[in-house]
Design a protein around this motif. Structure first.
Motif, short mmCIF file in Angstrom:
data_model
loop_
_atom_site.label_atom_id
_atom_site.label_comp_id
_atom_site.label_asym_id
_atom_site.label_seq_id
_atom_site.Cartn_x
_atom_site.Cartn_y
_atom_site.Cartn_z
N ALA A 106 16.97 5.70 8.02
CA ALA A 106 17.56 6.96 8.48
C ALA A 106 16.82 8.11 8.05
O ALA A 106 16.55 8.43 6.98
N THR A 107 16.60 9.02 8.94
CA THR A 107 16.01 10.31 8.59
C THR A 107 16.94 11.21 8.15
O THR A 107 18.23 10.82 8.28
N LEU A 108 16.54 12.40 7.74
CA LEU A 108 17.56 13.42 7.22
C LEU A 108 18.56 13.80 8.16
O LEU A 108 19.64 14.00 8.12
N LEU A 109 17.81 14.03 9.63
CA LEU A 109 18.60 14.46 10.75
C LEU A 109 19.56 13.26 11.23
O LEU A 109 20.82 13.88 11.24
N GLU A 110 19.23 12.24 11.06
CA GLU A 110 20.19 11.07 11.13
C GLU A 110 21.67 11.15 10.28
O GLU A 110 22.66 10.95 10.84
N ALA A 111 21.08 11.20 9.03
CA ALA A 111 22.28 11.23 8.12
C ALA A 111 22.99 12.72 8.20
O ALA A 111 24.22 12.53 8.25
N ALA A 112 22.29 13.78 8.54
CA ALA A 112 23.19 14.74 8.50
C ALA A 112 24.03 14.93 9.92
O ALA A 112 25.27 15.22 9.86
N ALA A 113 23.43 14.35 10.84
CA ALA A 113 24.31 14.19 12.20
C ALA A 113 25.40 13.46 12.12
O ALA A 113 26.68 13.67 12.50
N LEU A 114 25.37 12.38 11.32
CA LEU A 114 26.38 11.38 10.97
C LEU A 114 27.60 11.99 9.99
O LEU A 114 28.72 11.94 10.61
N MET A 115 26.91 12.80 9.12
CA MET A 115 27.91 13.35 8.28
C MET A 115 28.88 14.50 9.01
O MET A 115 29.93 14.67 8.91
N ALA A 116 27.99 15.31 9.69
CA ALA A 116 28.83 16.25 10.38
C ALA A 116 29.60 15.66 11.57
O ALA A 116 30.90 16.19 11.87
N ARG A 117 29.52 14.61 12.35
CA ARG A 117 30.24 14.13 13.21
C ARG A 117 31.37 13.47 12.49
O ARG A 117 32.53 13.63 13.01
#
Length: 152
Positions: A106-117
């Motif tokens: 997973a990219t940092l963007l994918e991880a950040a998006a999941l954390m945020a969601r």
């Protein structure tokens, strides 16, 4: 950068562990949450620290802040020790729509998006077979994003 590059070894709990154990683990490791694993060591839930805290505070005190002010300081500091035998599984939500889990790639963007969601400060990182490899914390993710900033 990928999740595999920023994952950290994190302690885990099982559903059978006491909530008081979860509190101590989080405090000792300075974690923003805990990963709950099943009998095979696979993540079954991510429990954010705010949820753990919510589980420790008596419901009446959450609903009426004035009631919490009536408790003297000595007892107010020890409220969480009244959990007794209450287990992590008793505290998990019955319905879990989405697990806070990402793959090693997973990219940092994918991880950040999941954390945020999911509003989760911790993600479980799993391999292709669903085995827990570690965790990505909000702090670790933000630090990696800052390091990747070409302007700073």
């Amino acid at each position: 950068m990928r999740a595999s590059e920023i994952l950290e070894a994190v302690p885990t709990v099982t559903g059978a562990d006491r909530v008081s154990t979860a509190v101590r683990l989080m405090a000792g490791a300075r974690l923003p949450g805990l990963i709950v694993v099943d009998g095979q060591g696979r993540p079954s839930a991510v429990l954010p620290g705010t949820q753990v805290l919510r589980l420790t505070v008596p419901r009446a005190h959450q609903e009426d802040p004035a009631l919490a002010r009536t408790i003297d300081e000595v007892h107010a500091d020890l409220f969480w020790q009244e959990l007794g035998e209450r287990t992590v599984s008793e505290c998990l939500p019955e319905r879990r729509d989405r697990m806070a889990t990402v793959g090693l790639d997973a990219t940092l963007l994918e991880a950040a998006a999941l954390m945020a969601r999911l509003r989760s400060p911790l993600l479980a990182v799993v391999d292709g077979r669903g085995r827990l490899m570690g965790g990505v914390t909000l702090e670790g993710l933000l630090a990696a994003l800052a390091r990747a900033d070409p302007s700073g």
